[in-house]
Design a protein around this motif. Structure first.
Motif, PDB file in Angstrom:
ATOM      1  N   ALA A 666       0.830  -1.285   0.048  1.00 28.66           N
ATOM      2  CA  ALA A 666      -0.022   0.079  -0.072  1.00 28.66           C
ATOM      3  C   ALA A 666       1.083   1.284  -0.209  1.00 28.66           C
ATOM      4  CB  ALA A 666      -0.966  -0.072   1.184  1.00 28.66           C
ATOM      5  N   THR A 667       2.306   1.341   0.611  1.00 27.39           N
ATOM      6  CA  THR A 667       2.853   2.363   0.711  1.00 27.39           C
ATOM      7  C   THR A 667       3.733   2.423  -0.463  1.00 27.39           C
ATOM      8  OG1 THR A 667       4.282   1.227   1.941  1.00 27.39           O
ATOM      9  CG2 THR A 667       2.662   2.526   3.232  1.00 27.39           C
ATOM     10  N   THR A 670       3.267   2.776  -6.561  1.00 23.78           N
ATOM     11  CA  THR A 670       2.422   2.108  -7.505  1.00 23.78           C
ATOM     12  C   THR A 670       1.804   0.710  -6.809  1.00 23.78           C
ATOM     13  OG1 THR A 670       3.817   1.247  -9.199  1.00 23.78           O
ATOM     14  CG2 THR A 670       3.005   3.261  -9.558  1.00 23.78           C
ATOM     15  N   VAL A 671       0.605   0.369  -7.331  1.00 26.78           N
ATOM     16  CA  VAL A 671       0.068  -1.015  -6.949  1.00 26.78           C
ATOM     17  C   VAL A 671      -0.022  -1.718  -8.216  1.00 26.78           C
ATOM     18  CG1 VAL A 671      -1.757  -2.337  -5.981  1.00 26.78           C
ATOM     19  CG2 VAL A 671      -1.005  -0.328  -4.671  1.00 26.78           C
ATOM     20  N   ALA A 697      -6.895  -0.802   1.944  1.00 23.22           N
ATOM     21  CA  ALA A 697      -5.683   0.091   1.764  1.00 23.22           C
ATOM     22  C   ALA A 697      -4.851  -0.225   0.540  1.00 23.22           C
ATOM     23  CB  ALA A 697      -4.915   0.312   2.993  1.00 23.22           C
ATOM     24  N   VAL A 698      -4.482  -1.430   0.076  1.00 24.23           N
ATOM     25  CA  VAL A 698      -3.920  -1.445  -1.089  1.00 24.23           C
ATOM     26  C   VAL A 698      -5.069  -1.144  -2.154  1.00 24.23           C
ATOM     27  CG1 VAL A 698      -3.063  -3.471  -2.526  1.00 24.23           C
ATOM     28  CG2 VAL A 698      -2.375  -3.420   0.003  1.00 24.23           C
ATOM     29  N   MET A 700      -7.383   0.750  -2.329  1.00 28.04           N
ATOM     30  CA  MET A 700      -7.598   1.968  -2.247  1.00 28.04           C
ATOM     31  C   MET A 700      -6.738   2.907  -3.161  1.00 28.04           C
ATOM     32  SD  MET A 700      -8.365   4.848   0.850  1.00 28.04           S
ATOM     33  CE  MET A 700      -9.462   3.585   1.420  1.00 28.04           C
ATOM     34  N   ASN A 701      -5.534   2.314  -3.123  1.00 24.77           N
ATOM     35  CA  ASN A 701      -4.272   2.957  -3.705  1.00 24.77           C
ATOM     36  C   ASN A 701      -4.226   2.361  -5.181  1.00 24.77           C
ATOM     37  OD1 ASN A 701      -3.846   4.700  -1.709  1.00 24.77           O
ATOM     38  ND2 ASN A 701      -2.391   3.177  -0.777  1.00 24.77           N
ATOM     39  N   ALA A 730     -13.090   3.317   0.773  1.00 24.06           N
ATOM     40  CA  ALA A 730     -12.437   2.935  -0.498  1.00 24.06           C
ATOM     41  C   ALA A 730     -13.433   2.906  -1.812  1.00 24.06           C
ATOM     42  CB  ALA A 730     -12.031   1.537  -0.661  1.00 24.06           C
ATOM     43  N   ARG A 733     -13.737   6.612  -2.781  1.00 19.60           N
ATOM     44  CA  ARG A 733     -12.342   7.003  -3.526  1.00 19.60           C
ATOM     45  C   ARG A 733     -12.429   6.485  -4.987  1.00 19.60           C
ATOM     46  NH1 ARG A 733      -6.207   7.092  -1.139  1.00 19.60           N
ATOM     47  NH2 ARG A 733      -5.409   8.107  -3.052  1.00 19.60           N
TER      48      ARG A 733
END
Length: 844
Positions: A666-667, A670-671, A697-698, A700-701, A730, A733
């Motif tokens: 997630a951080t 890019t995913v 969270a993953v 969402m990104n 999510a 978003r």
């Protein structure tokens, strides 16, 4: 226009101005008055008549402030007319005073002669003025003196200037002009005239003069002291209490009087016997002096002659000291001046008065030494005795004595532990006053680390503060600090940060030694040492760190602590770090070693070090302790070569490892699609809510692909409210890609059995998804906020509805939120509604 006419008797005038005898040289009262009236017709504000004397012509002085001039007029012998000349007042127009700021006085200077003294004060100043000394006749065409006076140049405390001083006598007076220095004066005087020049009556010019600067009134009130002969040996005081700070002699500061060398001396350099010449000395204000000893000049050419009498002045007292009649025949003799009571002062001046050598044309009058003694100076007295009194009622005086004693540091250090808190604070004052701070460093270090070096508002905290301030300004203390950091375990945490700040280049080695010597169990001290090492490294040359990192004599474990302290700077020593870390990780290292090694490995891997990356990937995949695997995943976040290992860790049996893997994904910047698919799988099947939240969270990104949105929609029915709420956020978003879930979100919003946080998230999400059909419902849920009776769940849902309405921003939003904007609504609600009104919408 104000007038002041002064007529003094001189050869034909009484003090009332009445004529008592014919005037000489065909002068008449009418002639003089004619000159005065001529000045009056010019519009003068102040008018003074100066009588004739000594063969000179009487003259008048008129001051016209408005025109900024001074006029001098005089009558001519055997003529009914006279002459007049004007001098400009050297002040700017804005500085000119009113009439009452002008003073003119007649000064009798002897031999029947008089001059005029004019003073025009500067507006708004208590000190500065324009002054002039004037006479008449041909000599009066040029002022004897004219110029600005007072402290006019320099910074406060060091200002200089010029002064006119009138020393009045019974029959005649002295008109003096000299310089001023704000930092040089006789004690007790606001200012003292230096390099005085007097107007001499025979020539009417300014010439150097010897002037007694202590007034007749002050001299009359002086306490008389007869000096007592002590022989040729002078008692050695415990401390030097007097230090000369300046003298009236241009070529000398007076330090010859307090240098401890009787072979050197101070003497005046003026005409006559030098009366009024002085030396001013600084003294410790809290140390009362009981006596002073003076040493007469030695029997050597140019050494000078002794005074017969002199004055000692403080800010409040004056003593007149007289030497015995035979003192002139005893060069180098010591005389004791015992005060009638102890004298406490910060300022002592020695002012010459009379001398034995009156017959000499120019006797150089002076002294060789002056030494002061305090109550501590007695038979058998030692500095040890003084140091012990730091804790007593005379502690302040004891401290000031010790501050001036060259051998005091060792004595104070030996006494320090036996002193109370106040005594220790005074001891630090003594140490802080040392000329060389490095000499005081051992004692300052002891004080700094008392009570862990924690400052406070009590006396003990004051000692710590003073010690820290002195050490922070003392680069020479670095060796003492380094030695203490190495050898004193109890002081390491206190001293390490200061050493790193004071001497970063020299701090790395002792800090590394201290880290190695500190047990692992003392985690707090080791953390402080690492922080200090990192701070020093930031300012130290890279070569020092490389030398330490490659030192085979240091254990790999010790070097690991250095690498941890270095943080990103570990990449400066990549080769050395790879070697040391490899040595640590070979075989079966302890879990602690593996765990701690991951931080430098992570920095190295991010810098492109393949060796470090290999160790990290191996630990992610194979370490038998889940905290190590999770820590490795933390440092692998964002590393593209590690993505495969991170995705693989999603199958780890330990949920905290799976969470760490999802957090790393997630951080990242890019995913990837594979990461999103894996997160969707986790979201649908994992048993742990905190893992599912991290999977969300993953997603969402990640780009809002249909499979991801479906997984998020399915999570709306998850047993965990935390998961349901995260999934709703999510979906919001995801935007238009999640529009098919509007109906499900409406149901969540209206489900009164649902968690309030989830319903609030649904209200916000409906606005983010531009669901205009929900505007009415959101309005209904928001309006109860205007009252004070809404329960906590209703407030939570209502605030979510306000956020949703802000995103939708319908044209009639102000009407919908009107109850919330009313003055009767709670302040927090009014603020939320105002923010909603100011928000911008992305909805079409």
């Amino acid at each position: 226009m104000s007038w002041c006419v002064v007529v003094l008797a001189s050869r034909g005038f009484t003090r009332s101005g009445n004529l008592t005898a014919p005037m000489p040289r065909a002068f008449s009262l009418a002639m003089i008055l004619g000159a005065l009236l001529a000045a009056r017709s010019a519009g003068a504000d102040t008018l003074v008549h100066v009588p004739e004397g000594g063969g000179l012509t009487s003259f008048g002085v008129a001051v016209d402030v408005k025109k900024a001039v001074v006029a001098v007029s005089w009558a001519l012998p055997n003529r009914r007319d006279g002459e007049s000349i004007q001098f400009p007042i050297g002040l700017d127009a804005s500085e000119l005073p009113d009439d009452d700021g002008v003073q003119v006085e007649v000064i009798p200077i002897g031999q029947g002669r008089h001059i005029a003294h004019v003073r025009v004060g500067v507006r708004g100043s208590q000190d500065q003025a324009w002054e002039a000394l004037l006479t008449g006749g041909p000599r009066g065409r040029t002022p004897l003196f004219a110029g600005r006076t007072g402290f006019g140049e320099g910074d406060p405390g060091e200002r200089t200037g010029t002064a006119v001083q009138i020393a009045k006598g019974t029959a005649s007076s002295y008109a003096l002009v000299g310089t001023l220095r704000e930092d040089l004066r006789i004690c007790g005087q606001a200012r003292t005239l230096l390099d005085p020049r007097a107007v001499y009556p025979d020539s009417l010019d300014l010439r150097p003069a010897t002037v007694q600067r202590i007034s007749a009134e002050e001299r009359a009130g002086a306490v008389a002291i007869a000096a007592e002969d002590k022989g040729t040996a002078i008692d050695k005081p415990l401390a030097t209490l007097l230090v000369a700070s300046g003298s009236s002699v241009v070529a000398s500061t007076g330090r010859e009087l307090t240098d401890g060398d009787p072979a050197t001396g101070w003497h005046e350099d003026r005409p006559g016997v030098g009366q009024g010449e002085f030396v001013t000395l600084a003294a410790p204000s809290r140390v009362p002096m009981t006596r002073v000893d003076i040493v007469l000049p030695p029997a050597a050419p140019g050494a000078g002659v002794p005074p017969k009498s002199f004055y000692l002045t403080t800010e409040t007292q004056i003593f007149e000291v007289t030497l015995p009649d035979d003192a002139a025949r005893k060069p180098g003799e010591v005389y004791e001046v015992a005060f009638p009571g102890a004298v406490a002062t910060s300022c002592l001046s020695l002012v010459l008065n009379d001398a034995f050598a009156r017959a000499a044309t120019h006797p150089d009058v002076g002294l060789a030494e002056i030494v002061a003694y305090s109550e501590f100076d007695g038979p058998g007295a030692t500095l040890d005795d003084v140091a012990k009194r730091l804790s007593g009622p005379r502690g302040d005086a004891a401290a000031q004595v010790l501050e001036r004693a060259p051998a005091a540091l060792g004595v104070v250090a030996a006494t320090y532990e036996a002193l109370d808190a106040l005594g220790r604070a005074r001891a630090i004052d003594v140490a802080a006053s040392a000329d060389k701070c490095e000499d005081a460093a051992p004692l300052l270090v002891r004080a700094l680390c008392a009570s862990g070096g924690v400052e406070s508002e009590d006396v003990a905290g004051e000692a710590i503060r003073k010690a820290r301030e002195k050490l922070e300004r003392c680069p020479g203390a670095a060796p003492v600090l380094a030695e203490a950091v190495r050898g004193d375990a109890s002081s390491r945490a206190c001293l390490a940060p200061l050493l790193a700040t004071l001497a970063p280049a020299g701090a790395l080695v002792p800090l590394a030694d201290a880290i190695a010597a500190t047990p692992e169990a003392d985690a707090k001290t080791r953390a402080v040492l690492r922080s200090a090492f990192g701070a020093a490294l930031a300012a130290a040359p890279a070569g020092v760190f490389a030398s330490l990192a490659g030192d085979a004599k240091r254990s790999a474990a010790a070097r690991l602590e250095m690498f941890r302290a270095a943080e990103g700077r570990v990449t400066d020593v990549r080769i050395e770090a790879d070697a040391a870390l490899g040595e640590l990780l070979r075989g079966t290292p302890a879990m602690r070693v593996r765990y701690l090694a991951l931080e430098p490995l992570g920095h190295l891997a991010r810098a492109g070090d393949p060796t470090a990356l290999g160790w990290m990937l191996a630990m992610i995949a194979h370490d038998d302790q889940w905290p190590v695997r999770a820590r490795a995943l933390e440092f692998a976040a964002g590393l593209a070569p590690a993505e495969g290992a991170i995705v693989g860790a999603l199958n780890d049996p330990e949920p905290r490892v799976r969470e760490a893997a999802l957090s790393a994904l997630a951080t990242g910047p890019t995913v990837s699609g594979s990461a999103a698919r894996a997160a969707s799988e986790i979201l649908g099947h994992d048993d742990w809510p905190f893992v599912k939240v991290q999977a969300i969270a993953v997603l969402m990104n990640a780009p809002p692909a249909p499979p991801s949105v479906e997984a998020l929609g399915a999570a709306l029915e998850d047993p965990s409210a935390r998961v349901r709420g995260a999934a709703i956020v999510a979906l919001a978003r995801a935007g238009a890609a999640a529009s098919t879930w509007r109906t499900a979100l409406r149901k969540k919003l209206d489900d009164k059995d649902e968690d309030a946080d989830v319903r609030s998230a649904a209200a916000s999400a409906l606005g983010a998804l531009c669901d205009r059909e929900s505007a009415g419902r959101l309005t209904e849920l928001a309006r109860p906020l205007a009252g004070v009776a809404a329960d906590e769940d209703a407030r939570e849902v209502g605030l979510g509805a306000v956020v949703g309405l802000a995103a939708l921003h319908p044209p009639d939003l102000k009407d919908r939120l009107a109850p919330l904007l009313a003055p009767s609504a709670p302040p927090a609600v009014r603020s939320a509604a105002a923010h909603a009104m100011a928000a911008r919408t992305h909805c079409p």
